[in-house]
Design an enzyme around this catalytic site. Structure first.
Site, PDB file in Angstrom:
ATOM      1  N   HIS A 188       0.857  -1.191   0.000  1.00  0.00           N
ATOM      2  CA  HIS A 188       0.000   0.000   0.000  1.00  0.00           C
ATOM      3  C   HIS A 188       0.889   1.236   0.000  1.00  0.00           C
ATOM      4  O   HIS A 188       0.697   2.184   0.761  1.00  0.00           O
ATOM      5  CB  HIS A 188      -0.940  -0.015   1.207  1.00  0.00           C
ATOM      6  CG  HIS A 188      -1.983  -1.091   1.127  1.00  0.00           C
ATOM      7  ND1 HIS A 188      -3.285  -0.848   0.760  1.00  0.00           N
ATOM      8  CD2 HIS A 188      -1.897  -2.426   1.334  1.00  0.00           C
ATOM      9  CE1 HIS A 188      -3.965  -1.983   0.754  1.00  0.00           C
ATOM     10  NE2 HIS A 188      -3.146  -2.955   1.091  1.00  0.00           N
ATOM     11  N   TYR A 241       4.526  -4.752  10.013  1.00  0.00           N
ATOM     12  CA  TYR A 241       4.456  -3.289   9.930  1.00  0.00           C
ATOM     13  C   TYR A 241       5.666  -2.655  10.609  1.00  0.00           C
ATOM     14  O   TYR A 241       6.196  -1.640  10.149  1.00  0.00           O
ATOM     15  CB  TYR A 241       3.184  -2.772  10.600  1.00  0.00           C
ATOM     16  CG  TYR A 241       1.896  -2.978   9.849  1.00  0.00           C
ATOM     17  CD1 TYR A 241       1.803  -3.860   8.776  1.00  0.00           C
ATOM     18  CD2 TYR A 241       0.748  -2.292  10.220  1.00  0.00           C
ATOM     19  CE1 TYR A 241       0.604  -4.046   8.106  1.00  0.00           C
ATOM     20  CE2 TYR A 241      -0.464  -2.470   9.553  1.00  0.00           C
ATOM     21  CZ  TYR A 241      -0.526  -3.353   8.498  1.00  0.00           C
ATOM     22  OH  TYR A 241      -1.720  -3.536   7.840  1.00  0.00           O
TER      23      TYR A 241
END
EC number: 1.11.1.-
Length: 344
Positions: free
Chosen positions: A63, A327
């Protein structure tokens, strides 16, 4: 008696804290693969996102293309029925968010990826935060982090036969493929429904737990548009459209929480829950300002889904912990590569 009880009480408290911290550390180490070298690790997952030419340095590893926004969450108080979290008490709470879509290439044309994303951080006056990263798909293509890693490797190999074999062994992947082909596209981030596919546990003021998922339902009416038409609007039409739209008027979504029924699979994000499950509309999320990511407020935010306020916790779904670990790796790498941001 008081003097003998106090040290014992203190020792018991310290032991309880040690158990909690030790258990959390063990769980994180297990997820990270530290306890067994052959296990899937966050580094392996992050590496698997890299395109053939290597990752875009300084950017999120997936993303990668997005745009920042700010606004507020206006809670109506109804969510307090399910969770004691401050964020569900009637009131207005500031947010920082990011519109994005599923690609590791920050320069990919906006019509090239079917899955769009919406990440948000909501802060409350007591210093707590609720972070969430949602996507436009109604369910995930696989049921475990290990399957997801295998899928990434297969897609990178570009071997149709292996992908076909994987789809045969993982029926939900085929269902996901069918969704990508049949679900209508829209020309705006503001017209998308975003789903938190992972299950979490809400705990109410009485201590009762509720397994839930949540979605953002757009106030704007979705207007279907063929992908070929969208491609003609330019490579950055999503960013341009949402900036223009919100400059004219805020974009809004209803936060709808869905409560699991008996037997609903809380640990498997590839399995949608049946229609008709109980829902609670907890408030409205409003985006009222858009800023470019290069110097915007979302650039340095890690939208870790395990950053949760009191009253919300993870369930037995393995993905939030795996996502959190991945992440963190992505965040560390892009932070170390900050000088490369915007240079590619």
């Amino acid at each position: 008696m008081a003097e003998t009880r106090r040290p014992r009480s203190l020792l018991v408290s310290l032991a309880a804290i040690a158990l909690v911290v030790g258990g959390s550390a063990a769980a994180f180490a297990y997820t990270a693969g530290w306890l067994s070298p052959g296990r899937l690790t966050p580094d392996k997952v992050v590496d698997a996102f890299a395109p053939p030419g290597g990752p875009a340095l300084g950017h999120r590893r997936n993303h990668a293309k997005g745009i920042c926004f700010t606004g507020f969450f206006e809670a109506n108080g109804a969510g307090a029925e399910l969770s004691r979290a401050k964020v569900f008490e009637a009131g207005r709470y500031p947010i920082v968010g990011r519109f994005n879509f599923g690609t590791p290439d920050p320069h990919a044309p906006d019509a090239s990826a079917r899955v769009r994303g919406f990440s948000v951080r909501i802060q409350t006056p007591d210093g707590q935060e609720w972070r969430s990263a949602m996507i436009s798909a109604p369910f995930f293509p696989v049921s475990t982090p290990q399957d997801f890693y295998q899928l990434l490797k297969l897609l990178a190999a570009k071997d149709p036969e292996q992908v076909k074999a994987f789809a045969g062994a993982h029926p939900r992947f085929a269902a996901f493929g069918a969704w990508t082909k049949s679900a209508p596209w829209t020309g705006s981030y503001a017209e998308e429904r975003y789903n938190g596919l992972n299950s979490f546990i809400f705990t109410d003021a009485g201590g009762k737990d509720h397994a839930v998922r949540w979605s953002l339902i757009p106030e704007a009416t979705p207007t279907p548009a063929p992908a070929e038409e969208l491609a003609k609007r330019g490579p950055d039409f999503l960013e341009q459209e949402i900036a223009q739209r919100i400059a004219a008027a805020p974009a809004r979504w209803k936060l709808v929480v869905t409560v699991a029924g008996p037997g609903d699979p809380a640990a498997d994000p590839s399995q949608p829950w049946p229609e008709g499950r109980r829902t609670v509309e907890a408030g409205t999320l409003v985006a009222d300002k858009v800023e470019q990511e290069v110097d915007g407020p979302c650039r340095d935010v890690n939208f870790d889904p395990t950053v949760l306020p009191d009253g919300i916790r993870t369930s037995d779904d393995p993905f939030p912990a795996a996502r959190s670990a991945a992440y963190a790796v992505s965040f560390d790498r892009r932070t170390a590569e900050a000088k490369n941001y915007g240079a590619q």
